[in-house]
Design an enzyme around this catalytic site. Sequence first.
Site, PDB file in Angstrom:
ATOM      1  CD  GLU A 125      -0.368  25.889   2.477  1.00 13.52           C
ATOM      2  OE1 GLU A 125      -0.493  25.823   3.894  1.00 13.52           O
ATOM      3  OE2 GLU A 125      -1.288  25.694   1.652  1.00 13.52           O
ATOM      4  CE  LYS A 127       6.025  18.735  -0.159  1.00 15.23           C
ATOM      5  NZ  LYS A 127       6.822  18.004   0.969  1.00 15.23           N
ATOM      6  CG  ASP A 129      11.985  18.841   5.389  1.00 14.94           C
ATOM      7  OD1 ASP A 129      11.239  17.849   5.220  1.00 14.94           O
ATOM      8  OD2 ASP A 129      12.973  18.598   5.015  1.00 14.94           O
ATOM      9  CE1 TYR A 237      -0.605  19.713   5.093  1.00 16.61           C
ATOM     10  CE2 TYR A 237       1.213  20.654   6.283  1.00 16.61           C
ATOM     11  CZ  TYR A 237       0.692  19.522   5.882  1.00 16.61           C
ATOM     12  OH  TYR A 237       1.068  18.189   6.072  1.00 16.61           O
ATOM     13  CE  LYS A 325       8.903  18.077  -2.744  1.00 17.60           C
ATOM     14  NZ  LYS A 325       9.716  16.695  -3.009  1.00 17.60           N
ATOM     15  CB  CYS A 419      22.856 -13.663 -11.706  1.00 15.59           C
ATOM     16  SG  CYS A 419      22.339 -13.006 -10.331  1.00 15.59           S
ATOM     17  CB  CYS A 422      21.812 -17.459  -8.937  1.00 21.94           C
ATOM     18  SG  CYS A 422      21.161 -16.829 -10.471  1.00 21.94           S
ATOM     19  CB  CYS A 443      19.268 -12.710 -12.877  1.00 21.48           C
ATOM     20  SG  CYS A 443      19.347 -14.378 -12.261  1.00 21.48           S
ATOM     21  CB  CYS A 449      17.871 -15.977  -8.927  1.00 25.52           C
ATOM     22  SG  CYS A 449      18.952 -14.560  -8.253  1.00 25.52           S
TER      23      CYS A 449
HETATM   24  S1  IVH Z   1      -1.183  19.522   1.495  1.00 23.64           S
HETATM   25  C1  IVH Z   1      -3.898  16.711  -0.216  1.00 23.64           C
HETATM   26  N1  IVH Z   1       0.511  21.612   2.695  1.00 23.64           N
HETATM   27  O1  IVH Z   1       3.867  17.410   2.055  1.00 23.64           O
HETATM   28  C2  IVH Z   1      -2.920  17.647   0.427  1.00 23.64           C
HETATM   29  N2  IVH Z   1       1.111  19.422   2.469  1.00 23.64           N
HETATM   30  O2  IVH Z   1       4.254  16.022  -0.403  1.00 23.64           O
HETATM   31  C3  IVH Z   1      -2.267  17.185   1.250  1.00 23.64           C
HETATM   32  N3  IVH Z   1       3.574  19.297   3.603  1.00 23.64           N
HETATM   33  O3  IVH Z   1       2.386  14.497   3.112  1.00 23.64           O
HETATM   34  C4  IVH Z   1      -0.945  18.108   1.513  1.00 23.64           C
HETATM   35  N4  IVH Z   1       3.911  21.353   3.921  1.00 23.64           N
HETATM   36  O4  IVH Z   1       3.253  15.869   4.970  1.00 23.64           O
HETATM   37  C5  IVH Z   1       0.429  20.400   2.107  1.00 23.64           C
HETATM   38  N5  IVH Z   1       1.626  23.447   3.178  1.00 23.64           N
HETATM   39  C6  IVH Z   1       1.632  22.114   2.971  1.00 23.64           C
HETATM   40  C7  IVH Z   1       2.598  21.213   3.436  1.00 23.64           C
HETATM   41  C8  IVH Z   1       2.394  19.748   3.168  1.00 23.64           C
HETATM   42  C9  IVH Z   1       4.468  20.204   4.003  1.00 23.64           C
HETATM   43  C10 IVH Z   1       3.802  17.719   3.400  1.00 23.64           C
HETATM   44  C11 IVH Z   1       2.719  16.813   3.779  1.00 23.64           C
HETATM   45  C12 IVH Z   1       2.520  16.129   2.736  1.00 23.64           C
HETATM   46  C13 IVH Z   1       3.767  16.073   1.866  1.00 23.64           C
HETATM   47  C14 IVH Z   1       3.375  15.905   0.672  1.00 23.64           C
END
Ligand code: IVH
Length: 703
Positions: A125, A127, A129, A237, A325, A419, A422, A443, A449
């Site tokens: 799914e 991710k 933001d 999620y 990512k 440094c 210091c 240092c 320091c």
């Molecule tokens: S699952 C234990 N699913 O990404 C698993 N996270 O980098 C919990 N996030 O802190 C996370 N979309 O804020 C999951 N479809 C998705 C997500 C998601 C965004 C964020 C979430 C998490 C962060 C981790």
Amino acid sequence: MSKVPVANLSPEEAKAELARLAREIARHDALYYQNDAPEISDAEYDALQRRNAAIETAFPDLVRADSPSNRVGAKAAEGFGKITHAVPMLSLGNAFSDADMGDFIDKVRRFLNVEEAAEIAMTAEPKIDGLSISLRYEQGKLVSAVTRGDGHTGEDVTANVRTIAGIPLQVDDEDFPPVMEIRGEIYMSHEDFTALNARQESKGLAPFANPRNAAAGSLRQLDPQVTATRPLRFFAYAWGEVSALPANSQMGVMAAFRRWGFPVNGYLRFCETLAEADDFYREMEQKRASLGYDIDGVVYKVNRLDLQQRLGFVSRAPRWAIARKFPAEQAITTIEAIDIQVGRTGVLTPVARLVPVTVGGVVVANATLHNEDEIARKDIREHDTVVVQRAGDVIPQIVRVLVEKRPKDSKPYEPPQTCPVCGSHAVREVNAKTGKMDAARRCTGGLICPAQITERLKHFVSRGAFDIEGLGGKQIAAFFDDGLIRQPADIFTLQVRDAAALKKLKDREGWGEKSVANLFAAIDDRRKISLDRFIYALGIRHIGETTARLLARNFGSWEALAGACERAADKDSEAWEQLTAIDGIGEVVAASLVEFFDEAHNRKAVAALLEQVSPEPMAAQSLASAIAGKTLVFTGKLERMSRGEAKARAESLGAKVSGSVSARTDLVIAGPGAGSKGKKARELGVKMISEDEWLRLLDQEQG
Ligand code: IVH
């Protein structure tokens, strides 16, 4: 306020005025948000913001990294209560390529001990933001909404979350569990973001830098009525504490979420194979720009919940999920100067000061250069034009130099020999073990320091350590400069000394009666602290949060740990052997502990601290367990579970797993081919069991 029209300002004057405005606006923010005691009217405040924005528009090169117009929303020091999550909120490991995904699945297979070709079905799914949130329902009623915070404790934003239209306040379905924590992301769509910014600007207010900041700023409003006017949305999620799960797969639980009326992303997919998972990533890459909201990658989760349970967690991330990512965003800018930062262990880190540039919606003004070898390798010089990149929350980096744009008189970078803080010699040591030169220059000023001392103090109050609300890096630096705090114990005597002082804290800039009272309360709150946080806070080299926890669990009390570390100075001692026998504690870590306790100054600082605070003995996680506190050794081939899983299960029951058999071993689990360790166990009379017996033991323990 300066009356000079913006058009008449010289660049020097503009620069000075932007600096002054940044300071002044920050002060009014603190007065307004933290002290609830504004000194100026909203109209006057808006005028300051407008003048700042006008100068920034006329002199775009002079926009400061800490510009008031990029503010994420002032931190409310007191508006929200803290709530500890029943189940911690974790982060995710990252993948950046098909190869990384292959590695992820390989690790899952190895851990579960399944054959190499076996497919592991996953969900995929987008991710999102935004900001993660945990919604707790009891008997179908929304009772709390808590931000992620540090993963263990977050802020209570229930009143604000109740205003978000997509989040049910009450769920009446029969199969909705009596206790159900639904987790997901709060975000803002592109369309809503643009409209909100237009409204902000028409009111003369600073616009938000990106939808994520807008969502964060809206959620953290002290007045829920303001949040109610902000168009926030939610996707579910994941989950936290649950009295009974509605299904035995990720897909099944998500279907239940949907049935119960929670928004679930329409692109949630079931991927039978890794190839399907990789295809889905490419599909999302294509769709990204037209989704209407920001995503920064794709999240994959092993579908079967029994497998998720077995896979468990490493440190802060599950073994059963990963975030792939999107590639980092890049931009071009120039390096104004290469500065040196001195860390708490004396490491000198070169940092590039950049002409501020927007990369993926965030203004970047600094990039770490890591160390001088890295600078030499990329031949990075002051005044070079460079490509910078930013990936997610990662610190911005310099990818390469555009050599064709290099000024004629450019000279290679020369590392400092002393440094910058210091003045002590700064040297690169030769590692005694490897015979190689350390990458870092250090240092040698150690305890004298000021940079090292302040950095250690900042570490002491950081999130994973004492985490004192209202006492961050900035305040520590200011208190240090004024001689108010020189060592950790001073934090805890601040109130007593303030009572006797002529110049009171409440009269300092940015402080008031209320915020000082809150600070003292927050400090008092920390006079009792968990042992692992206490150990971590000391900033001993090589002791991160995980190692600190390991030490706390193994020694149980500060006295036990300190005693062992002092005795371990003799490498032939039993204490040294005991320390290095802990799985996860190698000789480098052990030597670093010994060195810390060997230093009289450290012992004195800790003694002073212990007069003020008490580290609580580590609550034995599962003392009821028959193997809790025992030392186990696995040897030979395990056939039903991988070594990694066996070790993780043992540790989750409070046992220590060691690599070698000694008189202190309590139990050896021996598979076929146990060899010399089996022999040694027999010689020492240590109890040995087979893998089958081990599995029975686990069944008993975990019901
Ligand atoms: S699952 C234990 N699913 O990404 C698993 N996270 O980098 C919990 N996030 O802190 C996370 N979309 O804020 C999951 N479809 C998705 C997500 C998601 C965004 C964020 C979430 C998490 C962060 C981790």
